[in-house]
Design a protein around this motif. Structure first.
Motif, mmCIF file in Angstrom:
data_model
loop_
_atom_site.group_PDB
_atom_site.id
_atom_site.type_symbol
_atom_site.label_atom_id
_atom_site.label_comp_id
_atom_site.label_asym_id
_atom_site.label_seq_id
_atom_site.Cartn_x
_atom_site.Cartn_y
_atom_site.Cartn_z
ATOM 1 N N LEU A 91 0.806 -1.234 0.000
ATOM 2 C CA LEU A 91 0.000 0.000 0.000
ATOM 3 C C LEU A 91 0.839 1.286 0.000
ATOM 4 N N GLY A 139 -0.504 4.170 -1.736
ATOM 5 C CA GLY A 139 -1.960 4.026 -1.608
ATOM 6 C C GLY A 139 -2.397 4.383 -0.197
ATOM 7 N N GLY A 140 -1.641 5.261 0.426
ATOM 8 C CA GLY A 140 -2.007 5.687 1.784
ATOM 9 C C GLY A 140 -0.914 5.423 2.797
ATOM 10 N N TYR A 163 -4.688 13.972 3.471
ATOM 11 C CA TYR A 163 -5.547 13.372 4.504
ATOM 12 C C TYR A 163 -6.177 14.431 5.402
ATOM 13 N N GLN A 217 -6.778 -1.504 -2.311
ATOM 14 C CA GLN A 217 -6.051 -0.542 -3.154
ATOM 15 C C GLN A 217 -5.516 0.621 -2.328
ATOM 16 N N VAL A 218 -6.294 0.984 -1.300
ATOM 17 C CA VAL A 218 -5.916 2.116 -0.450
ATOM 18 C C VAL A 218 -6.057 1.701 1.019
ATOM 19 N N GLU A 277 -7.335 1.364 4.572
ATOM 20 C CA GLU A 277 -8.661 1.527 5.189
ATOM 21 C C GLU A 277 -8.589 1.395 6.699
ATOM 22 N N THR A 324 -7.237 6.375 7.052
ATOM 23 C CA THR A 324 -7.045 6.447 5.597
ATOM 24 C C THR A 324 -5.574 6.698 5.235
ATOM 25 N N GLY A 325 -4.793 7.164 6.201
ATOM 26 C CA GLY A 325 -3.372 7.406 5.930
ATOM 27 C C GLY A 325 -2.521 6.792 7.031
#
Ligand code: NDP
Length: 322
Positions: free
Chosen positions: A133, A136-137, A149, A217-218, A220, A238-239
């Motif tokens: 990831l 992707g974050g 973010y 993908q990102v 969560e 999210t980050g």
């Protein structure tokens, strides 16, 4: 295809405060330096915002501006700055010997003196989910990526000054920051610890480690665990920011120069001399203790002075033997 070798007096590798300071001094001493920037022109300070602790800037300065100005200062005295990455080296063992450095896998530079200022790179936890990831974050630079973010919930891992500084930065722009420290104390300076503790939207968790970064993908969420109780928990974020230290960029020098067990180049006491004559190291690549812009700049200056004295002594030797 390999190009014809280019021969010069002084080659500087790296474009952080160490490399540019070495370049300023080397150029003023007429050592005609050529500086290759490496992968990240300007180095680590291009990924920071305010630099408030570099002497001479009472109002602070932002990192990228400072690096552009350092480059301009180096160029003003005749340093040639090129974008490119050293990919292999063949250092001579002889005093007065010629050192060969390969740039971008093909171009060969032959230099009488080499100053290594290649810095250090951020470390990751190396969990498969974290690596998958990245981009992707997952980020190792809150100052570069925190903006994405804004208003969201994020987490940061690490208990040093970097983690504390980045957690405070994120707390300013994000809704909530969960800070994960693996021990029951932080390694950061007391001032930084107080800052983190004083911010109401930082949720500080000691004895806590990451088991998995969740998301396809990102990012969560995170699966975390308490390393004392074994208790697991999932948090929605999210980050995910990794701030657990750095690795010196010395892989290409392995087998050529003496290094410590963590890969930092060993220099002779009170100098920047490495184990090869005419090869000098300055900045974070040889300093795991201080790692500040001003100390890096200081050792950059030392490296140029050491190179100047070395080249002068080689010239004197040649004159005497002629
Ligand atoms: P540090 O090496 O000081 O700290 C790394 C932190 O990450 C430690 O808390 C360490 O934990 C933790 N860590 C390492 N590996 C893992 C892992 N696998 N999982 C979880 N946690 C881990 O690095 P920094 O980048 O913070 O700082 C580097 C140097 O730069 C320091 O000397 C610092 O003082 C300096 N600095 C100064 C600043 C300033 O003056 N403004 C700003 C930023 C840095 P543990 O303690 O358990 O080993």
């Amino acid at each position: 295809m390999t190009e014809k070798a280019e021969r010069l007096k002084t080659l500087i590798l790296g474009s952080g405060p160490a490399g540019y300071t070495a370049a300023i001094y080397a150029a003023r001493a007429d050592l005609k330096p050529l500086l290759y920037t490496g992968m990240e022109p300007g180095g680590q300070l291009t990924t920071t915002t305010d630099v408030d602790n570099f002497p001479g800037y009472p109002k602070g300065i932002d990192g990228p501006t400072m690096m552009v100005e350092l480059q301009q200062q180096a160029e003003r005295f005749g340093t040639e700055v090129r974008i490119g990455m050293a990919t292999a080296v063949d250092f001579s063992d002889e005093v007065g010997g010629i050192h060969k450095v390969t740039i971008d896998g093909s171009k060969i530079i032959e230099a009488e003196a080499v100053i290594i200022s290649t810095g250090a790179t951020a470390k990751y936890l190396n969990l498969p989910s974290e690596q998958r990831l990245r981009g992707g974050g997952v980020s190792a630079c809150a100052v570069c990526d925190g903006f994405f973010y804004k208003g969201q919930d994020v987490a940061i891992v690490g208990g040093g000054d970097t983690a504390a500084e980045e957690a405070s930065y994120l707390a300013n722009i994000c809704n909530k920051v969960t800070m994960l420290v693996r021990k029951d104390y932080m390694r950061a300076s007391k001032a930084m610890q107080h800052r983190v503790e004083s911010l109401p939207n930082i949720d500080l968790r000691y004895n806590t480690e990451v088991e998995e970064v969740m998301g396809d993908q990102v990012v969560e969420g995170l699966r975390i665990f308490n390393n004392k109780t074994g208790e697991k928990e999932e948090i929605a974020i999210t980050g995910f920011f990794v701030a657990i230290g750095h690795k010196p960029n010395t892989d290409i020098f392995k087998g050529q120069l003496e290094m410590d067990d963590t890969g930092y180049i060993i220099t002779e006491a009170k100098s920047t001399k490495t184990t090869k004559p005419g090869v000098f190291a300055s900045g974070d690549v040889q300093d795991k203790v201080y790692r500040q812009a001003v100390t890096a700049a200081g050792t950059g200056c030392m490296a140029a002075l050491d190179a100047e004295r070395y080249l002068a002594s080689v010239e004197t030797r040649e004159e005497v033997t002629q």
